[in-house]
Write a protein that holds these residues in place. Structure first.
Motif, PDB file in Angstrom:
ATOM      1  N   ASP A 208       0.874  -1.178   0.000  1.00 55.08           N
ATOM      2  CA  ASP A 208       0.000   0.000   0.000  1.00 55.08           C
ATOM      3  C   ASP A 208       0.910   1.226   0.000  1.00 55.08           C
ATOM      4  OD1 ASP A 208      -1.797   2.023   0.365  1.00 55.08           O
ATOM      5  OD2 ASP A 208      -2.853   1.087   2.037  1.00 55.08           O
ATOM      6  N   VAL A 209       1.242   1.715  -1.185  1.00 53.95           N
ATOM      7  CA  VAL A 209       2.261   2.755  -1.321  1.00 53.95           C
ATOM      8  C   VAL A 209       1.933   4.022  -0.536  1.00 53.95           C
ATOM      9  CG1 VAL A 209       3.130   1.935  -3.540  1.00 53.95           C
ATOM     10  CG2 VAL A 209       1.225   3.560  -3.489  1.00 53.95           C
ATOM     11  N   ASN A 210       0.653   4.275  -0.304  1.00 55.04           N
ATOM     12  CA  ASN A 210       0.263   5.504   0.402  1.00 55.04           C
ATOM     13  C   ASN A 210       0.739   5.536   1.854  1.00 55.04           C
ATOM     14  OD1 ASN A 210      -1.090   6.623  -1.835  1.00 55.04           O
ATOM     15  ND2 ASN A 210      -2.883   5.354  -1.414  1.00 55.04           N
ATOM     16  N   LYS A 211       1.120   4.389   2.395  1.00 51.61           N
ATOM     17  CA  LYS A 211       1.589   4.333   3.783  1.00 51.61           C
ATOM     18  C   LYS A 211       3.071   4.691   3.927  1.00 51.61           C
ATOM     19  CE  LYS A 211      -1.625   0.739   5.385  1.00 51.61           C
ATOM     20  NZ  LYS A 211      -1.704  -0.614   5.978  1.00 51.61           N
ATOM     21  N   TYR A 212       3.767   4.851   2.798  1.00 54.04           N
ATOM     22  CA  TYR A 212       5.225   4.954   2.866  1.00 54.04           C
ATOM     23  C   TYR A 212       5.783   6.299   2.425  1.00 54.04           C
ATOM     24  CZ  TYR A 212       4.784  -0.068   3.462  1.00 54.04           C
ATOM     25  OH  TYR A 212       4.437  -1.306   3.939  1.00 54.04           O
ATOM     26  N   HIS A 213       4.928   7.285   2.224  1.00 55.75           N
ATOM     27  CA  HIS A 213       5.410   8.606   1.812  1.00 55.75           C
ATOM     28  C   HIS A 213       6.461   9.116   2.797  1.00 55.75           C
ATOM     29  CE1 HIS A 213       2.794   9.369  -1.577  1.00 55.75           C
ATOM     30  NE2 HIS A 213       1.765   8.924  -0.882  1.00 55.75           N
ATOM     31  N   TYR A 214       7.566   9.641   2.249  1.00 55.53           N
ATOM     32  CA  TYR A 214       8.680  10.073   3.105  1.00 55.53           C
ATOM     33  C   TYR A 214       8.939  11.575   2.980  1.00 55.53           C
ATOM     34  CZ  TYR A 214      13.388  10.956   4.774  1.00 55.53           C
ATOM     35  OH  TYR A 214      14.462  11.488   5.427  1.00 55.53           O
ATOM     36  N   ASN A 215       9.267  12.182   4.132  1.00 57.90           N
ATOM     37  CA  ASN A 215       9.843  13.526   4.112  1.00 57.90           C
ATOM     38  C   ASN A 215      10.771  13.673   5.314  1.00 57.90           C
ATOM     39  OD1 ASN A 215       8.449  15.128   6.378  1.00 57.90           O
ATOM     40  ND2 ASN A 215       6.692  14.265   5.262  1.00 57.90           N
ATOM     41  N   ASP A 216      11.773  14.533   5.196  1.00 56.07           N
ATOM     42  CA  ASP A 216      12.815  14.685   6.209  1.00 56.07           C
ATOM     43  C   ASP A 216      12.267  15.146   7.559  1.00 56.07           C
ATOM     44  OD1 ASP A 216      14.735  13.939   4.397  1.00 56.07           O
ATOM     45  OD2 ASP A 216      15.199  15.983   3.772  1.00 56.07           O
ATOM     46  N   ALA A 379       7.466   5.879  -7.864  1.00 53.10           N
ATOM     47  CA  ALA A 379       8.350   4.971  -8.602  1.00 53.10           C
ATOM     48  C   ALA A 379       7.955   3.519  -8.349  1.00 53.10           C
ATOM     49  CB  ALA A 379       9.804   5.195  -8.193  1.00 53.10           C
ATOM     50  N   VAL A 380       7.599   3.206  -7.096  1.00 50.81           N
ATOM     51  CA  VAL A 380       7.174   1.842  -6.744  1.00 50.81           C
ATOM     52  C   VAL A 380       5.853   1.508  -7.433  1.00 50.81           C
ATOM     53  CG1 VAL A 380       6.406   0.367  -4.834  1.00 50.81           C
ATOM     54  CG2 VAL A 380       8.448   1.798  -4.574  1.00 50.81           C
ATOM     55  N   ARG A 381       4.951   2.493  -7.470  1.00 52.33           N
ATOM     56  CA  ARG A 381       3.665   2.285  -8.143  1.00 52.33           C
ATOM     57  C   ARG A 381       3.867   2.030  -9.643  1.00 52.33           C
ATOM     58  NH1 ARG A 381       1.375   6.584  -6.624  1.00 52.33           N
ATOM     59  NH2 ARG A 381      -0.041   5.811  -5.025  1.00 52.33           N
ATOM     60  N   LEU A 382       4.705   2.819 -10.265  1.00 52.15           N
ATOM     61  CA  LEU A 382       4.953   2.671 -11.706  1.00 52.15           C
ATOM     62  C   LEU A 382       5.672   1.369 -12.029  1.00 52.15           C
ATOM     63  CD1 LEU A 382       6.004   6.328 -12.615  1.00 52.15           C
ATOM     64  CD2 LEU A 382       3.852   5.185 -13.193  1.00 52.15           C
ATOM     65  N   ALA A 383       6.409   0.834 -11.060  1.00 55.30           N
ATOM     66  CA  ALA A 383       7.108  -0.441 -11.269  1.00 55.30           C
ATOM     67  C   ALA A 383       6.158  -1.630 -11.171  1.00 55.30           C
ATOM     68  CB  ALA A 383       8.233  -0.587 -10.246  1.00 55.30           C
ATOM     69  N   GLY A 384       4.896  -1.374 -10.812  1.00 56.94           N
ATOM     70  CA  GLY A 384       3.893  -2.445 -10.767  1.00 56.94           C
ATOM     71  C   GLY A 384       3.714  -3.075  -9.399  1.00 56.94           C
ATOM     72  N   TYR A 385       4.117  -2.351  -8.338  1.00 55.34           N
ATOM     73  CA  TYR A 385       4.046  -2.928  -7.004  1.00 55.34           C
ATOM     74  C   TYR A 385       3.030  -2.224  -6.104  1.00 55.34           C
ATOM     75  CZ  TYR A 385       7.889  -6.000  -8.112  1.00 55.34           C
ATOM     76  OH  TYR A 385       8.658  -6.988  -8.683  1.00 55.34           O
ATOM     77  N   ASP A 386       2.011  -1.664  -6.713  1.00 60.61           N
ATOM     78  CA  ASP A 386       0.897  -1.089  -5.952  1.00 60.61           C
ATOM     79  C   ASP A 386      -0.072  -2.219  -5.628  1.00 60.61           C
ATOM     80  OD1 ASP A 386      -1.339   0.191  -4.985  1.00 60.61           O
ATOM     81  OD2 ASP A 386      -1.318   1.788  -6.482  1.00 60.61           O
ATOM     82  N   ILE A 387      -0.328  -2.443  -4.343  1.00 56.46           N
ATOM     83  CA  ILE A 387      -1.157  -3.573  -3.912  1.00 56.46           C
ATOM     84  C   ILE A 387      -2.569  -3.501  -4.477  1.00 56.46           C
ATOM     85  CG2 ILE A 387      -1.975  -2.496  -1.774  1.00 56.46           C
ATOM     86  CD1 ILE A 387      -1.047  -6.205  -2.383  1.00 56.46           C
ATOM     87  N   LYS A 388      -3.049  -2.312  -4.755  1.00 62.55           N
ATOM     88  CA  LYS A 388      -4.400  -2.180  -5.296  1.00 62.55           C
ATOM     89  C   LYS A 388      -4.502  -2.855  -6.663  1.00 62.55           C
ATOM     90  CE  LYS A 388      -5.389   2.107  -2.800  1.00 62.55           C
ATOM     91  NZ  LYS A 388      -6.057   1.384  -1.704  1.00 62.55           N
ATOM     92  N   GLU A 389      -3.453  -2.740  -7.468  1.00 65.04           N
ATOM     93  CA  GLU A 389      -3.445  -3.380  -8.783  1.00 65.04           C
ATOM     94  C   GLU A 389      -3.288  -4.890  -8.653  1.00 65.04           C
ATOM     95  OE1 GLU A 389      -4.120  -1.903 -11.696  1.00 65.04           O
ATOM     96  OE2 GLU A 389      -4.549  -0.162 -10.407  1.00 65.04           O
ATOM     97  N   THR A 390      -2.432  -5.325  -7.714  1.00 70.18           N
ATOM     98  CA  THR A 390      -2.261  -6.758  -7.469  1.00 70.18           C
ATOM     99  C   THR A 390      -3.582  -7.383  -7.032  1.00 70.18           C
ATOM    100  OG1 THR A 390       0.030  -6.373  -6.759  1.00 70.18           O
ATOM    101  CG2 THR A 390      -0.948  -8.491  -6.174  1.00 70.18           C
TER     102      THR A 390
END
Length: 403
Positions: A208-216, A379-390
């Protein structure tokens, strides 16, 4: 004696009851049985739960056939989501050398599938015993689709691994559908002919890519809250078992801590070797710099605290935690025994396990000191690793197979 009107009413009732029964069956979700060890917090289990949370549970429901005395940390959530957990006897008794409960196991499987005719789709993540449970599911159950799913690239060492390799030889003849988490995981269990015919489907270990957003700013706040402010945080998420190579991981950190005392190691997970690893940490005088956090359900948050993810595993199919780490914007230093397919962002470096711990430690510092961390979720989503698509793809697959 029924008169004509009575007969017509009786026929009407039969038609009505049949129609209502069909409507009820059609309105209920199909049930997919996942065959697993247990539902604790591990890579395979987390993947299944990620899928489970993102499918339409009005159409597809998951049940679980586990092979462990404990149900695992995900058990409560499974039940809340509408799933059932069924327990099989443990096939191998680890307290008694070479003792296998083979016939007891087969009897339990037969009884289970006779009683659960509602199951038509079986998704087998335990490939080591698939040649036992799949034929029984087909013979005594109502199962029409038998999926075998490879998550590894090699068997575990020792007798267990030898038995696994023997049992998996006939898996292609038994299963109806073939999944793998990576090309290397496919090669381990399936024949070249099956792969070349494109009968093996590579299922992305989505997150779930939305859980991993990063900022300093968020990282600094979290480090401050957890008292790691000003520290370089080295992280690993894995069960404590031989293949995860925690012993070498501690050796690396011991050398790293000599080079830079402002370093800490966070270990997330549980397992049979945890006590041994803790003893080693204590013997090296590193207890104040190594934190054992146990099994956690807040891994996405903890990954934001890490500065680098270490993955010195002896082998991996395609580790979900490696995808999670990249989604969190982390650099990953992995053993060259891990499949190269893991590198979906360009932020993964592979290093030989033949290199000494001191070499690994220096490389860790070099990477951390020269890495510019940023948000990598897109980048992870575009690589095909978004759980929603899986989940979307698998849901469609299950429904088509069920019909």
């Amino acid at each position: 004696m029924l008169v004509k009107k009575d007969k017509e009413y009786a026929v009407y009732q039969v038609i009505k009851n049949t129609k209502e029964g069909l409507i009820k069956i059609m309105s209920e979700p199909i049930r997919v049985l996942h065959v697993v060890g247990n539902m604790g917090i591990g890579g395979i289990e987390t993947l299944i739960m990620n899928i489970y949370r993102n499918i339409d549970r009005d159409k597809v429901q998951f049940d679980f056939l586990i092979h462990n005395p404990t149900e695992g940390e995900y058990a409560d959530e499974i039940k809340k989501l509408g799933g059932h957990i069924y327990r099989m006897p443990v096939l191998r008794d680890k307290t008694r050398t070479y003792y296998w409960r083979y016939f007891e196991y087969k009897r339990a499987l037969k009884k289970f599938f006779l009683e659960h005719q509602e199951i038509k789709v079986l998704h087998g993540h335990m490939t080591n015993t698939a040649s036992i449970y799949m034929p029984i599911a087909m013979k005594y159950g109502n199962v029409k689709c038998l999926i075998t799913h490879s998550h590894q690239t090699e068997a575990t060492p020792g007798l267990s691994g030898i038995v696994t390799n023997i049992l998996q030889k006939n898996i292609e003849k038994i299963a109806t559908d073939y999944f793998a988490c990576s090309k290397e995981a496919a090669k381990w269990i399936y024949s070249p002919a099956l792969i070349n015919e494109e009968k093996v489907k590579i299922i992305s270990n989505g997150v779930d890519v939305n859980k991993y957003h990063y900022n300093d700013i968020e990282q600094k706040k979290l480090k401050l809250q957890m008292k790691y402010n000003g520290k370089i945080v080295i992280g690993n998420v894995a069960r404590f078992k031989e293949v995860k190579n925690h012993t070498f991981l501690i050796d690396i950190f011991a050398e790293l801590h000599k080079l830079n005392p402002d370093t800490v190691l966070l270990l997330i997970g549980q397992g049979e070797l945890e006590k041994d690893v803790k003893k080693k940490v204590m013997s090296l005088g590193l207890s104040d710099s190594v934190d054992f956090l146990g099994a956690r359900n807040d891994v996405p948050m903890l990954l934001k605290i890490f500065d680098i993810f270490l993955l010195p595993s002896l082998s991996e199919g395609l580790p979900l935690v490696g995808i999670e780490a990249q989604a969190a914007g982390l650099p990953v230093l992995a053993a060259d025994t891990v499949t190269k397919e893991l590198n979906i962002t360009g932020n993964v470096e592979f290093l030989s396990l033949e290199k000494p711990a001191k070499f690994w430690a220096q490389r860790v510092l070099d990477i951390v000191n020269n890495f510019s961390r940023r948000d990598m979720t897109e980048a992870v989503r575009l690589a095909g690793y978004d759980i929603k698509e899986t989940a979307k793809w698998l849901q469609k697959f299950y429904l088509e197979k069920y019909k």
